[in-house]
Design an enzyme around this catalytic site. Structure first.
Site, PDB file in Angstrom:
ATOM      1  N   GLY A 289       0.776  -1.112  -0.164  1.00  0.00           N
ATOM      2  CA  GLY A 289       0.035  -0.113  -0.123  1.00  0.00           C
ATOM      3  C   GLY A 289       1.026   1.311   0.031  1.00  0.00           C
ATOM      4  O   GLY A 289       2.119   1.145  -0.431  1.00  0.00           O
ATOM      5  N   SER A 290       0.310   2.201   0.573  1.00  0.00           N
ATOM      6  CA  SER A 290       0.800   3.736   0.394  1.00  0.00           C
ATOM      7  C   SER A 290       2.205   3.763   1.012  1.00  0.00           C
ATOM      8  O   SER A 290       2.947   4.610   0.865  1.00  0.00           O
ATOM      9  CB  SER A 290      -0.059   4.673   1.000  1.00  0.00           C
ATOM     10  OG  SER A 290      -1.369   4.851   0.148  1.00  0.00           O
TER      11      SER A 290
END
Length: 632
Positions: A289-290
């Site tokens: 993810g981020s």
């Protein structure tokens, strides 16, 4: 007559010669080879009851004992010395609290010495005393040892387990088994050819030799904090799994590492092998993810494909090869600088950076940062992660890779890459062995060193990355990890979980990667929680507060003092509580102190003058917090 006399002389000479040969041989055996033959005789008479070695102890980086040894006797038998087999079997079965048939099969073996394993292996002292008191001929109790864990099951997946034969099976115990193992001893008993004990010969005891001690890079106090936070999260959110990792950003030494669910180090047989064989921070591979945006941002900066003050418009989505890729924020972030792109974790902004880099250059940096191969940490079971093959990378794959989807990585890879991004640009190999020591002395005979792998980005780029990550915590998506005076930086992550090639709605791995202080990184930490229940599915909301607690304790344990400067937190009134400076109350009378509009006041004592206060004057306190005043 003469012939007969000659034959007699010859016979006498032969007899005399044979006598001389026998005499010389006897002298050779008794004088020259006496010790060897006596030793062989004793070997034939001796029955050796093995005594397990004392494995080397395991300490943390500061010399605190993590794993020791404790007495745990073992029951052995010499079957030929047993006088009343039925009575002996039933007595042992009763004391050991097992079925007599399980004990009986040990007595039926045609061996010189038999260990009653597992029922009589490593028993408690009270049970051993009962067996000794029973005075059973042919039954012996030897002084074995087992592992002792002063912190219980703390660090269980890292330490690993030791089997009934004192062999390391997993974790550190397996990786450094040859160093820890030592040399077994024995209890020696003299018997005749029939196995009967010689009444006039006293047995001997050969002491086992303890293995070398090892010292880990782990700080047990930081480890205890991490485990407490994970336990609280397990109770609160009931996730499938949760993992945590704390490292030194400059050296890549592991300061703490933990996984949940946990297991009992002593009674590991009660758990599935999958549980104690999987050390999640090095084994689990998933889409980050981020948190992965740190890599994309660093790579784009290094290649100068954007400037942090350059503006970019985010409408809330990006169209890539006909595919609409949404931003996490409905409606997008509008016009913003690229510094604000990472601050707000803007997906379209990172897609733009990835496209400017191009697939060859982006994936060159992905590999340079250490993804796609093992880090080489000295622990068992590390995974490599899965990175798109060159033939698989199209425009959409390039776009999703830019913001942390599509590729899978391990936590140790991710944190180590972030270490390189903030420590000046150097990728180092993670390690957990600090040194090897002589037992009982604290003297190290080997000390591990930093293992430099490669330079990934320049010091100038690294400095900008540090500033950007501090802005994420002070001004962006990770404000709940902000700590006044400690200049925390980091990146949140909310990753969807793919099942059978499709992302499943409502299933997320939430994470946060934090580093502090950003002007001189001393600690990097990461927590990921798999499918928390009854929680807002954002890493900044769920995980950042957990990691804040870990970082705050770690900095305190390491003696890192608060400092002035840094980026003040920009409070959002609909999400965050504001911070207010505490007034100076020292020397005032309690009667002079009224209500404060922004925080609460608690007075301790019934004196007429305030002599101390907490927090001190000038420190910031969260809205509706409590200031405690102490009277004389």
């Amino acid at each position: 007559m003469k012939v007969i006399r000659n034959r007699i002389y010859i016979t006498l000479y032969v007899i005399f010669f044979i006598f001389i040969v026998i005499l010389l041989r006897l002298g050779y055996v008794q004088v020259v080879k006496s010790e060897a033959y006596i030793e062989r005789a004793f070997e034939l008479w001796t029955r050796n009851i093995p005594v397990s070695t004392q494995r080397g102890r395991i300490f943390d980086r500061n010399g605190k004992l993590i794993v020791g040894n404790t007495l745990a006797p073992t029951v052995s038998i010499i079957p030929k010395q047993v006088k009343n087999k039925t009575y002996t079997i039933n007595t042992l079965a009763s004391i050991l609290k097992v079925d007599s048939e399980l004990i009986k099969k040990h007595f039926e073996k045609n061996v010189s010495v038999e260990i009653i394993k597992p029922y009589g292996k490593n028993i408690d002292l009270e049970t051993a005393k009962k067996i000794i008191a029973a005075d059973l001929p042919g039954v012996y109790v030897s002084s074995d040892v087992i592992r002792y864990y002063p912190y219980g099951n703390t660090l269980s997946h890292v330490l690993g387990i030791v089997g009934v034969d004192n062999q390391g099976i997993t974790g550190i115990e397996f990786m450094y088994n040859d160093i820890l193992m030592g040399k077994p001893g024995s209890q020696n008993i003299f018997t005749d050819a029939h196995g009967n004990k010689y009444p006039n010969l006293t047995g001997t005891y050969t002491k086992s030799e303890q293995g070398f001690d090892i010292y880990l890079t782990i700080d047990i106090d930081i480890q205890l904090t991490l485990e407490r936070v994970l336990d609280n999260a397990m109770a609160l959110y009931e996730p499938e799994e949760i993992l945590g990792l704390v490292m030194d950003p400059k050296t890549s030494q592991v300061l703490a590492m933990a996984s949940r669910p946990n297991f009992d180090l002593i009674n590991y047989q009660d758990y599935d092998q999958e549980l104690y064989n999987r050390n999640l921070p090095i084994w689990k591979s998933f889409e980050p993810g981020s948190t992965f945006k740190i890599v994309t941002f660093s790579s784009g900066l290094e290649e100068k494909v954007f400037d942090v003050n350059e503006t970019f418009y985010d409408p809330g989505f990006a169209i890539v090869d006909g595919t609409r890729i949404r931003d996490w924020k409905a409606g997008g972030h509008g016009m913003q600088t690229f510094m604000e792109v990472i601050q707000n974790s803007c997906n379209p902004g990172f897609i733009e950076i990835g496209q400017r880099l191009g697939k060859e250059k982006l994936f060159e940096y992905i590999y340079k940062f250490g993804f796609g191969k093992k880090t080489g940490i000295d622990l068992l079971g590390e995974a490599t992660g899965i990175i798109f093959k060159d033939s698989q990378i199209g425009p959409v794959e390039l776009a999703t890779s830019s913001f942390g989807q599509g590729n899978s990585v391990t936590p140790i890879q991710l944190v180590n890459a972030a270490n390189a991004a903030v420590n000046g640009g150097n990728l180092n190999q993670p390690y957990i062995l600090k040194g090897i020591g002589i037992p009982g002395t604290g003297t190290l005979i080997f000390q591990n060193e930093i293992k430099f792998v490669r330079r990934v980005i320049s010091e100038e780029t690294s400095a900008i990355v540090r500033d950007a990550l501090e802005r994420v915590v002070a001004l962006g998506t990770a404000r709940s990890a902000y700590i006044e005076g400690y200049r925390v930086g980091g990146k949140t992550g909310t990753a969807q979980i793919p099942i059978d090639g499709k992302y499943v709605e409502g299933k997320y791995i939430l994470s946060f990667l934090g580093i502090a202080p950003m002007n001189d990184p001393k600690v990097s930490a990461y927590i990921a929680i798999n499918q928390p229940k009854a929680a807002v599915q954002y890493g900044g909301v769920v995980v950042a507060p957990m990691l804040k607690e870990v970082i705050l304790d770690a900095l305190s344990i390491m003696g890192v003092e608060k400092q002035k400067g840094g980026i003040p937190r920009d409070a959002r009134w609909w999400v965050d509580k504001f911070l207010y400076p505490v007034e100076n109350y020292i020397g005032k009378s309690p009667s002079q102190i009224g209500l404060h509009p922004h925080y609460k006041i608690k007075i301790v004592g019934n004196g007429n003058v305030i002599i101390a206060q907490s927090p001190e004057a000038g420190e910031l306190i969260v809205q509706d917090g409590v200031v405690t005043l102490y009277t004389n």
